[in-house]
Design an enzyme around this catalytic site. Structure first.
Site, PDB file in Angstrom:
ATOM      1  N   ARG A  40       0.848  -1.191   0.000  1.00  0.00           N
ATOM      2  CA  ARG A  40       0.000   0.000   0.000  1.00  0.00           C
ATOM      3  C   ARG A  40       0.886   1.244   0.000  1.00  0.00           C
ATOM      4  NH1 ARG A  40      -5.115  -1.567   0.791  1.00  0.00           N
ATOM      5  NH2 ARG A  40      -5.508  -3.534   1.900  1.00  0.00           N
ATOM      6  N   ASP A  95     -11.637 -11.115  -3.962  1.00  0.00           N
ATOM      7  CA  ASP A  95     -12.999 -10.778  -3.530  1.00  0.00           C
ATOM      8  C   ASP A  95     -14.008 -10.737  -4.677  1.00  0.00           C
ATOM      9  OD1 ASP A  95     -12.056 -10.586  -0.981  1.00  0.00           O
ATOM     10  OD2 ASP A  95     -12.053  -8.403  -0.898  1.00  0.00           O
TER      11      ASP A  95
END
Length: 286
Positions: A40, A95
């Protein structure tokens, strides 16, 4: 020439760039994860951070970028495109939470991992006549729970919409009355705390209950054949778009066909919950 940027936007800002060739990607098709690593990067969310990134790209003479990831990565690609730097997005997230595409890279591999775990847990669940809650990933999208629960034969699936504790307990009692004294409940992490839900169920039913949180086990493993083929097809389309001078696009799959669309349009789309399949799971698990 092709360059690999290590650790995503963080590596781009920190000038962690390496030239790649055919040997760089030899013998990786069977490996999970990413050889370029992932990270990130809060700095890239700032205008100053993005300007540093563009300077690094220009330093190496890189004139277009392929970004693999989810909506966060795509938002970054969108910002680069706005700065006049061509970028194409490839969906890579277990996901399956990007609305514009039917499937994302990694999703089917994760389903296989969850199904394997459910099968192992069912063995001990059956032997000890227990109720087992299996928590899977999916904070904002319940596809992984829904489809792995369906394929794994779970008695109860809680993918996105919380079901009342009373409703879950009634289903367990119905199962017991027909002679089945063990049950599998598949729960998406975004629905609620698995241990708290388990505690309430155990108190109301008197069941011997265990909770298994699969966690990051779901993110690893050798990719399924479907994911290998999907990644290959989407990668080729991304390069074709760049060679055609296209930018700010994302590639994906709709109705079994490889498609591409505007990145802003794709990010604005809302993922719809598959109510039909959810209803079907309730019928099949009676």
């Amino acid at each position: 020439k092709v360059y690999g940027i290590n650790r995503g936007y963080k590596g781009l800002i920190e000038d962690d760039v390496q030239e790649m060739n055919l040997s760089s990607v030899g013998d990786i098709i069977h490996r999970g994860g990413t050889i370029l690593k992932s990270s990130r990067c809060e700095e890239f969310k700032t205008e100053e951070g993005r300007k540093i990134a563009v300077k690094v790209l220009k330093k190496y003479g890189i004139d277009c970028l392929v970004v693999i990831g989810g909506d966060g990565s795509f938002n970054g690609a969108s910002k680069l495109s706005e700065l006049g730097f061509p970028a194409i997005g490839i969906p890579g997230t277990i996901d399956n939470d990007l609305a514009y595409t039917d499937y994302t890279i990694g999703y089917f591999t994760a389903i296989e991992t969850v199904i394997d775990a459910i099968g192992k847990i069912r063995d001990t669940s059956s032997s000890h006549e227990r109720v087992n809650i299996v928590e899977v990933m999916g904070r904002h999208c319940g596809d992984l729970a829904l489809y792995s629960g369906l394929a794994g034969g779970a008695e109860t699936i809680l993918p996105e919409h919380p079901e009342s504790i009373e409703g879950i307990c009634d289903r367990l009692e119905t199962t017991k009355k027909r002679g089945k004294k063990h049950s599998i409940i598949v729960l998406a992490e975004g629905v609620g705390n698995a241990h708290e839900i388990g505690k309430q169920i155990a108190e109301k039913t008197g069941s011997d209950l265990r909770v298994t949180i699969l966690g990051h086990v779901q993110r690893g493993g050798s990719p399924s054949a479907f994911d290998r083929i999907l990644a290959s097809k989407l990668g080729v389309r991304a390069v074709e778009l760049l060679l055609d001078g296209k930018s700010a696009r994302v590639v994906g799959v709709k109705d079994d066909k490889v498609i591409d669309m505007d990145i802003h349009e794709a990010l604005a789309m809302k993922k719809e919950f598959d109510k039909y399949t959810y209803k079907m799971t309730k019928i099949l698990s009676i």
